[in-house]
Design an enzyme around this catalytic site. Structure first.
Site, PDB file in Angstrom:
ATOM      1  N   GLU A   1       0.807  -1.224   0.000  1.00 48.14           N
ATOM      2  CA  GLU A   1       0.000   0.000   0.000  1.00 48.14           C
ATOM      3  C   GLU A   1       0.840   1.274   0.000  1.00 48.14           C
ATOM      4  O   GLU A   1       0.514   2.238  -0.690  1.00 48.14           O
ATOM      5  CB  GLU A   1      -0.975   0.016   1.187  1.00 48.14           C
ATOM      6  CG  GLU A   1      -2.187  -0.889   1.021  1.00 48.14           C
ATOM      7  CD  GLU A   1      -1.882  -2.373   1.182  1.00 48.14           C
ATOM      8  OE1 GLU A   1      -0.783  -2.700   1.690  1.00 48.14           O
ATOM      9  OE2 GLU A   1      -2.723  -3.209   0.808  1.00 48.14           O
TER      10      GLU A   1
ATOM     11  N   HIS B   1     -11.940  -3.919   7.883  1.00 48.23           N
ATOM     12  CA  HIS B   1     -12.457  -3.689   6.527  1.00 48.23           C
ATOM     13  C   HIS B   1     -13.713  -2.833   6.517  1.00 48.23           C
ATOM     14  O   HIS B   1     -14.506  -2.928   5.585  1.00 48.23           O
ATOM     15  CB  HIS B   1     -12.764  -5.025   5.838  1.00 48.23           C
ATOM     16  CG  HIS B   1     -11.546  -5.829   5.512  1.00 48.23           C
ATOM     17  ND1 HIS B   1     -10.871  -6.559   6.456  1.00 48.23           N
ATOM     18  CD2 HIS B   1     -10.869  -6.004   4.353  1.00 48.23           C
ATOM     19  CE1 HIS B   1      -9.836  -7.166   5.883  1.00 48.23           C
ATOM     20  NE2 HIS B   1      -9.819  -6.842   4.605  1.00 48.23           N
TER      21      HIS B   1
END
Ligand code: TPP
Ligand code: MG
Lengths: 324, 315
Positions: free
Chosen positions: A61, A130
């Site tokens: 990321e 999430h």
């Protein structure tokens, strides 16, 4: 006019911008032809534009965000996808220390025209890694624009505007906004950043809601209408820059404000909106109330998960507490 | 680049920093700073293999990279003084000097922070300017950051024209390399990403130049990235007033005896370059530095309100 989902609208925005400007490139994990994006936003794009412009990345990321920063500084207009919003934590240095500050630190020499798209939001029992809504993290960093579309028309127009903007933009998509259908014109248009939208006009109270909460606020407003309460629903659409004029105008008109967001209460952007209203239209206000997510990570079990986010019932109740 | 020019560049870095250090100890310069003295051969050897259009990214120890890439000493000095005429209008200071016009994408004060940025610049090279390459400078300490591993892997798998240059000066602040990694040659890590790695004497400007040329040629030919480790040593402490007591005296003495500029000067004399010629270069450099200081001193300070400018691109 035709109706399409938010996912389809975002996909069209990417496709049209990539056709319009060959400098637009996409980066992200599993965004290419094999998976088409975790939520299919990038469906069919590698097929049309090839692997040079639609780049499946390693699971890295910080490098995804950083690569977008470097590419943006040197002439490309990258759109990076972080697969789940919570995972922006792994890319924070590149977003908040690099993308946001490089223009400033260089005395205005460079610009970083990149978009970082990521799905936020609870509702699918994806649990705490999430599901969170983290727009306030970015609102606190000068140099970043922060966008939260609530419907298909805005999603397409805002994403196009974000790609064309010369500043870094964090584009927060809600997983349960993705499936909402709305009318979207075929022809090219943009929704300018920094402009709120009055999603429903009303007289008795202003509901300022963001992202998925706009849909819930509109449903609540429709139900309240039957009970004789007229709600105005205002969607800021971008939370930085915030359209202070529009929010204040509506607050001034109704004199009563309910702010609704899914992100947890403490440190949420409702505080920022309240500050704006108090600064600018304090003397016109009878009441301000905040209805935000509970101060907890997003839990897994549906009974708990449902409970932590504001819903239609709670919005109705909060409105009545102010109006009646 | 001519070897004489390399000598001059190295000298510019050395003299610039000696001056800056001097002004600093007189409290004429705010903040902190990380001197590059002793490592000049790395920046100069690598940048000698580049064209003005190529990109570089830099670190908190970035003066050498800027000068080697061709930055203006005046605008650098003014920036370090916090003046309006500096490269970043006084907003960046020593750790953020940037010169977009020469492809210098910025010194960067997050250790390892610029590594993915270099990868992105490499992506621009590949897609937009196929004749260009990007060089990414970073330290031994930075090679323990995730960005190093994420960035090199990404550049490798996409065959990007990026040359990763690790300036191994054996220490990250007070932390000796052996305390934080179980390998001696950081270039070994290249193998893990399927790219060539090389270790070179970072105090030998010609050796660095030749290794850099190989890597740059590879990158320009579309054959992807290279990791070059340059073994070197800083002459000063890590920053500001660090006396660097953590380094054994014999080690310091050994490296000081291998000064990259002095040894290159001997080589030039051996080659038959007349000493007067070198003297002339040396006094030119002195004058340039004096002019830079004058420029910085005479330049106006920013207005306090300038702090609010350059946050956004305004259409
Ligand atoms: C991410 C991060 N962690 C810590 C620091 C503080 N810091 C500044 S320089 C430095 C050491 C860097 O060592 P190295 O990469 O070897 O570069 P050198 O200073 O030796 O040139 C540290 C720990 C920082 N600036 N950024
Ligand atoms: Mg070091």
């Amino acid at each position: 006019m035709r109706e399409i989902t938010v996912v389809e609208a975002l996909n069209e925005a990417l496709r049209e911008e990539m056709r319009r400007d060959e400098n637009v490139v996409l980066l992200g994990e599993d965004i290419g032809k094999y998976w088409q994006g975790a939520f299919k936003v990038t469906k069919g794009l590698e097929e049309e534009f090839g692997p040079e412009r639609v780049r499946d990345t390693p699971i890295s990321e910080n490098a995804i965000a950083g690569c977008a920063v470097g590419a943006a500084m040197t002439g490309l207009r990258p759109v990076a996808e972080i697969m789940f919003g919570d995972l922006v934590a792994l890319a924070m240095d590149q977003i908040c220390n690099q993308a946001a500050k490089l223009r400033y630190m260089s005395g205005g020499q460079v610009s970083v025209p990149m978009v970082l798209r990521t799905p936020f939001g609870a509702g699918g029992s994806y649990a705490s890694h999430h599901s969170q809504s983290l727009e306030a993290w970015f609102v606190h960093v000068p140099g970043l624009k922060v966008v939260q579309p609530s419907n298909a028309y805005d999603a397409k127009g805002l994403l196009k505007a974000s790609i064309r903007d010369d500043n870094p933009v964090v584009f927060c998509e809600h997983k349960f906004v993705y499936g909402l259908k709305g009318t979207v014109p075929e022809e090219d248009y943009v929704v300018p950043l920094g402009k709120a939208h009055v999603a429903r006009e009303g007289e008795d109270i202003t509901i300022i809601a963001t992202s998925l909460m706009v849909d819930r606020a509109l449903k609540a407003a429709a139900a309240l209408e039957e009970e004789g309460i007229s709600c105005e629903v205002v969607d800021p659409r971008t939370v930085r820059p915030l359209d202070e004029e529009e929010l204040c105008a509506s607050a001034r008109k109704t004199g009563k404000v309910l702010i609704v967001h899914e992100a947890c209460d403490t440190g949420g952007i409702s505080g920022e909106i309240t500050k704006t209203l108090v600064r600018r239209v304090f003397y016109y206000l009878d009441a301000i109330k905040i209805l935000a997510g509970k101060d907890a990570p997003i839990p897994f079990a549906p009974v708990m998960e449902k409970w932590v986010a504001p819903d239609e019932e709670r919005i109705k109740k909060a409105v009545k507490e102010i109006v009646l | 680049m001519e070897d004489i020019e390399m000598y001059k560049k190295m000298l510019e870095i050395r003299k610039f920093e000696e001056k800056v250090y001097d002004l600093f100890t007189q409290n004429l310069i705010p903040g902190t700073m990380h001197l590059y003295m002793g490592e000049e051969a790395v920046a100069v050897g690598v940048c000698a293999a580049l064209t003005p259009n190529d990109f570089i990214t830099s670190t908190h120890r970035g003066h050498g990279h800027c000068i080697a890439k061709g930055a203006s000493l005046k605008k650098m000095m003014a920036e370090i003084f916090g003046k309006k005429t500096g490269y970043c209008k006084g907003k960046g200071g020593s750790m953020h000097i940037t010169d977009k016009n020469i492809g210098m994408l910025g010194a960067n004060a997050v250790v390892g922070g610029a590594i993915p940025i270099a990868v992105g610049a490499g992506l621009s090279c590949k897609l937009k300017y196929p004749e260009r390459v990007t060089v990414c400078f970073f330290g031994d300490g930075a090679s323990n950051q995730g960005t190093f591993h994420e960035g090199i892997n990404m550049a490798s798998v996409w065959d990007l024209p990026v040359i990763f240059v690790c300036e191994n000066n054996l220490y990250a602040m007070g932390t000796r390399q052996s305390l934080v990694m179980n390998i001696e040659d950081i270039s070994e890590r290249a193998a893990g990403y399927g790219i060539p790695g090389a270790t070179v004497d970072g105090n030998d400007v010609m050796a660095v130049y030749q290794e850099a040329q190989r890597a740059v040629t590879r990158a320009r030919n579309g054959d992807g990235p290279t990791l070059i480790e340059c073994k070197t040593y800083r002459h000063k402490g890590h920053s500001r007033f660090d006396p660097a007591k953590y380094r054994p005296q014999e080690e310091v003495a050994e490296w000081m005896a291998r000064d990259p500029i002095e040894s290159f000067r001997y080589k030039l004399l051996d080659k038959g370059i007349p000493e007067e010629f070198l003297h002339k270069i040396e006094s030119t450099v002195e004058t340039e530095i004096e002019e830079a200081v004058e420029f910085a001193e005479e330049s106006p300070l920013p207005e306090p309100e300038d702090a609010l400018k350059d946050v956004w691109v305004v259409e």
